[in-house]
Design a protein around this motif. Structure first.
Motif, PDB file in Angstrom:
ATOM      1  N   VAL A  53      37.113 -17.245 -38.695  1.00  0.00           N
ATOM      2  CA  VAL A  53      35.799 -16.661 -38.437  1.00  0.00           C
ATOM      3  C   VAL A  53      35.091 -16.255 -39.724  1.00  0.00           C
ATOM      4  O   VAL A  53      33.877 -16.431 -39.854  1.00  0.00           O
ATOM      5  CB  VAL A  53      35.931 -15.454 -37.498  1.00  0.00           C
ATOM      6  CG1 VAL A  53      34.597 -14.771 -37.303  1.00  0.00           C
ATOM      7  CG2 VAL A  53      36.481 -15.900 -36.153  1.00  0.00           C
ATOM      8  N   SER A  54      35.827 -15.701 -40.688  1.00  0.00           N
ATOM      9  CA  SER A  54      35.201 -15.240 -41.927  1.00  0.00           C
ATOM     10  C   SER A  54      34.490 -16.374 -42.644  1.00  0.00           C
ATOM     11  O   SER A  54      33.367 -16.209 -43.129  1.00  0.00           O
ATOM     12  CB  SER A  54      36.258 -14.611 -42.843  1.00  0.00           C
ATOM     13  OG  SER A  54      36.826 -13.474 -42.240  1.00  0.00           O
ATOM     14  N   ARG A  75      20.254 -22.049 -30.095  1.00  0.00           N
ATOM     15  CA  ARG A  75      21.126 -22.093 -28.917  1.00  0.00           C
ATOM     16  C   ARG A  75      22.235 -23.123 -29.099  1.00  0.00           C
ATOM     17  O   ARG A  75      23.397 -22.855 -28.805  1.00  0.00           O
ATOM     18  CB  ARG A  75      20.284 -22.415 -27.684  1.00  0.00           C
ATOM     19  CG  ARG A  75      21.058 -22.417 -26.378  1.00  0.00           C
ATOM     20  CD  ARG A  75      20.118 -22.423 -25.185  1.00  0.00           C
ATOM     21  NE  ARG A  75      19.248 -23.603 -25.155  1.00  0.00           N
ATOM     22  CZ  ARG A  75      17.935 -23.555 -25.342  1.00  0.00           C
ATOM     23  NH1 ARG A  75      17.318 -22.409 -25.590  1.00  0.00           N
ATOM     24  NH2 ARG A  75      17.203 -24.665 -25.276  1.00  0.00           N
ATOM     25  N   GLU A  76      21.888 -24.293 -29.600  1.00  0.00           N
ATOM     26  CA  GLU A  76      22.872 -25.351 -29.831  1.00  0.00           C
ATOM     27  C   GLU A  76      23.895 -24.933 -30.884  1.00  0.00           C
ATOM     28  O   GLU A  76      25.100 -25.163 -30.726  1.00  0.00           O
ATOM     29  CB  GLU A  76      22.170 -26.634 -30.262  1.00  0.00           C
ATOM     30  CG  GLU A  76      21.320 -27.284 -29.172  1.00  0.00           C
ATOM     31  CD  GLU A  76      20.488 -28.436 -29.695  1.00  0.00           C
ATOM     32  OE1 GLU A  76      20.385 -28.574 -30.945  1.00  0.00           O
ATOM     33  OE2 GLU A  76      19.929 -29.188 -28.873  1.00  0.00           O
ATOM     34  N   LEU A  77      23.413 -24.324 -31.960  1.00  0.00           N
ATOM     35  CA  LEU A  77      24.301 -23.906 -33.042  1.00  0.00           C
ATOM     36  C   LEU A  77      25.264 -22.821 -32.585  1.00  0.00           C
ATOM     37  O   LEU A  77      26.469 -22.890 -32.839  1.00  0.00           O
ATOM     38  CB  LEU A  77      23.478 -23.404 -34.234  1.00  0.00           C
ATOM     39  CG  LEU A  77      22.725 -24.467 -35.034  1.00  0.00           C
ATOM     40  CD1 LEU A  77      21.708 -23.816 -35.959  1.00  0.00           C
ATOM     41  CD2 LEU A  77      23.712 -25.315 -35.843  1.00  0.00           C
ATOM     42  N   TYR A  78      24.724 -21.816 -31.899  1.00  0.00           N
ATOM     43  CA  TYR A  78      25.564 -20.699 -31.453  1.00  0.00           C
ATOM     44  C   TYR A  78      26.598 -21.155 -30.427  1.00  0.00           C
ATOM     45  O   TYR A  78      27.791 -20.854 -30.560  1.00  0.00           O
ATOM     46  CB  TYR A  78      24.704 -19.590 -30.856  1.00  0.00           C
ATOM     47  CG  TYR A  78      25.517 -18.483 -30.220  1.00  0.00           C
ATOM     48  CD1 TYR A  78      26.119 -17.506 -31.002  1.00  0.00           C
ATOM     49  CD2 TYR A  78      25.725 -18.450 -28.842  1.00  0.00           C
ATOM     50  CE1 TYR A  78      26.892 -16.505 -30.424  1.00  0.00           C
ATOM     51  CE2 TYR A  78      26.496 -17.461 -28.257  1.00  0.00           C
ATOM     52  CZ  TYR A  78      27.069 -16.494 -29.052  1.00  0.00           C
ATOM     53  OH  TYR A  78      27.843 -15.514 -28.475  1.00  0.00           O
ATOM     54  N   PHE A  79      26.140 -21.873 -29.427  1.00  0.00           N
ATOM     55  CA  PHE A  79      27.063 -22.287 -28.365  1.00  0.00           C
ATOM     56  C   PHE A  79      28.117 -23.258 -28.911  1.00  0.00           C
ATOM     57  O   PHE A  79      29.286 -23.201 -28.518  1.00  0.00           O
ATOM     58  CB  PHE A  79      26.292 -22.938 -27.213  1.00  0.00           C
ATOM     59  CG  PHE A  79      27.133 -23.153 -25.989  1.00  0.00           C
ATOM     60  CD1 PHE A  79      27.408 -22.101 -25.136  1.00  0.00           C
ATOM     61  CD2 PHE A  79      27.650 -24.405 -25.686  1.00  0.00           C
ATOM     62  CE1 PHE A  79      28.196 -22.280 -24.002  1.00  0.00           C
ATOM     63  CE2 PHE A  79      28.434 -24.592 -24.556  1.00  0.00           C
ATOM     64  CZ  PHE A  79      28.713 -23.526 -23.714  1.00  0.00           C
ATOM     65  N   GLY A  84      33.668 -24.094 -30.250  1.00  0.00           N
ATOM     66  CA  GLY A  84      34.675 -24.542 -31.206  1.00  0.00           C
ATOM     67  C   GLY A  84      35.749 -23.498 -31.444  1.00  0.00           C
ATOM     68  O   GLY A  84      36.954 -23.816 -31.486  1.00  0.00           O
ATOM     69  N   ILE A  85      35.330 -22.235 -31.576  1.00  0.00           N
ATOM     70  CA  ILE A  85      36.299 -21.158 -31.804  1.00  0.00           C
ATOM     71  C   ILE A  85      37.193 -20.954 -30.585  1.00  0.00           C
ATOM     72  O   ILE A  85      38.424 -20.840 -30.700  1.00  0.00           O
ATOM     73  CB  ILE A  85      35.558 -19.850 -32.150  1.00  0.00           C
ATOM     74  CG1 ILE A  85      35.083 -19.889 -33.599  1.00  0.00           C
ATOM     75  CG2 ILE A  85      36.460 -18.637 -31.939  1.00  0.00           C
ATOM     76  CD1 ILE A  85      34.309 -18.668 -34.018  1.00  0.00           C
ATOM     77  N   SER A 130      36.832 -12.906 -32.155  1.00  0.00           N
ATOM     78  CA  SER A 130      36.267 -14.006 -32.943  1.00  0.00           C
ATOM     79  C   SER A 130      34.941 -14.473 -32.352  1.00  0.00           C
ATOM     80  O   SER A 130      34.003 -14.798 -33.088  1.00  0.00           O
ATOM     81  CB  SER A 130      37.254 -15.179 -32.985  1.00  0.00           C
ATOM     82  OG  SER A 130      38.440 -14.814 -33.666  1.00  0.00           O
ATOM     83  N   GLY A 131      34.856 -14.496 -31.027  1.00  0.00           N
ATOM     84  CA  GLY A 131      33.618 -14.908 -30.383  1.00  0.00           C
ATOM     85  C   GLY A 131      32.476 -13.935 -30.642  1.00  0.00           C
ATOM     86  O   GLY A 131      31.349 -14.338 -30.949  1.00  0.00           O
ATOM     87  N   LEU A 132      32.770 -12.639 -30.569  1.00  0.00           N
ATOM     88  CA  LEU A 132      31.708 -11.652 -30.789  1.00  0.00           C
ATOM     89  C   LEU A 132      31.281 -11.592 -32.252  1.00  0.00           C
ATOM     90  O   LEU A 132      30.164 -11.160 -32.570  1.00  0.00           O
ATOM     91  CB  LEU A 132      32.143 -10.276 -30.284  1.00  0.00           C
ATOM     92  CG  LEU A 132      33.283  -9.522 -30.982  1.00  0.00           C
ATOM     93  CD1 LEU A 132      32.788  -8.700 -32.159  1.00  0.00           C
ATOM     94  CD2 LEU A 132      33.988  -8.588 -29.980  1.00  0.00           C
ATOM     95  N   ALA A 133      32.168 -12.051 -33.149  1.00  0.00           N
ATOM     96  CA  ALA A 133      31.838 -12.038 -34.576  1.00  0.00           C
ATOM     97  C   ALA A 133      30.709 -13.013 -34.920  1.00  0.00           C
ATOM     98  O   ALA A 133      30.122 -12.924 -36.001  1.00  0.00           O
ATOM     99  CB  ALA A 133      33.075 -12.373 -35.403  1.00  0.00           C
ATOM    100  N   LEU A 134      30.404 -13.934 -34.024  1.00  0.00           N
ATOM    101  CA  LEU A 134      29.296 -14.873 -34.254  1.00  0.00           C
ATOM    102  C   LEU A 134      27.937 -14.240 -33.975  1.00  0.00           C
ATOM    103  O   LEU A 134      26.904 -14.743 -34.435  1.00  0.00           O
ATOM    104  CB  LEU A 134      29.463 -16.104 -33.357  1.00  0.00           C
ATOM    105  CG  LEU A 134      30.724 -16.943 -33.540  1.00  0.00           C
ATOM    106  CD1 LEU A 134      30.741 -18.073 -32.528  1.00  0.00           C
ATOM    107  CD2 LEU A 134      30.812 -17.484 -34.954  1.00  0.00           C
TER     108      LEU A 134
END
Length: 218
Positions: A53-54, A75-79, A84-85, A130-134
């Motif tokens: 994640v870092s 939206r595409e980038l975030y999702f 992927g994570i 890890s998901g919330l870190a985005l």
């Protein structure tokens, strides 16, 4: 600029506080020995999760910033990053949770066996964390730092209450309390992200459900 910088600082301080409040509570209420077991169990999952994640956070922030005027692209980038994570980490940490005693024994020996009871729930927190870190890089990248701060405040109070509630129940209960706290923190950050990029929360929920079922079955 100062207002933006101050909000970013506040967000970072709150995030750090939320991430360390459980260790402070374990030290205060359960003593050094249980704190050692708890912190070792948490670090065992945190190290591999954070290594992915870092690196991703540093890359995503400028990308989100450059695309801040395009909801579709954001939206595409975030999702895509979230998918992927979770594809990698959810099966990995479900496996770690199921085999917690064996993993602790192989890595640390019998003297650390009490940490296995804590590693089981804490391992499940890692893909959520890890998901919330985005969310932070996206909200900061588009200038919605205030939304990030408000979500972190809510997460801080949830963590504080979880630590207090477990004070007389034991460190293992504290470890299990972390699962709903991290899930709530993820949701609190997901709400402004979905509003910002026009993403349906049900789409994220369906992704997590599918990968969760797949992880358990496999």
């Amino acid at each position: 600029m100062m207002g933006y910088g101050g909000k970013v600082l506040a967000s970072n301080l709150l995030s750090w506080s939320v991430s360390n409040l459980d260790n402070a509570g374990a030290s205060r209420y359960f003593g050094v020995t249980d704190l050692g077991y708890y912190s070792r169990a948490f670090a065992l999952g945190q190290a591999p999760a954070n290594s992915m994640v870092s690196a991703l956070q540093g890359v995503l922030f400028p990308i989100f910033s450059r695309n801040r005027h395009s909801k579709k692209r954001l939206r595409e980038l975030y999702f895509g990053a979230l998918q992927g994570i979770l594809v990698i980490q959810l099966p990995l940490f479900v496996f770690c949770s199921l085999l917690a005693p064996q993993i602790i024994y192989v890595l640390y020996g019998t003297q650390w066996s009490p940490a296995a009871s804590m590693f089981r729930p804490l391992a499940l927190c890692m893909p959520i964390n890890s998901g919330l870190a985005l969310s932070g890089p996206l909200l900061c990248g588009v200038g919605s730092v205030g939304a990030d701060v408000r979500a972190q405040v809510g997460a801080f109070f949830a963590m504080f209450l979880a630590v207090l509630a477990s004070a007389h129940l034991g460190v293992i209960v504290l470890a299990w309390f972390m699962l709903p706290v991290y899930l709530l923190r993820f949701i609190l950050l997901l709400v402004p992200v979905c509003q910002t990029v026009g993403l349906r929360m049900s789409r994220v929920g369906l992704l997590v459900l599918k990968l969760g079922i797949l992880s358990v079955v496999v």
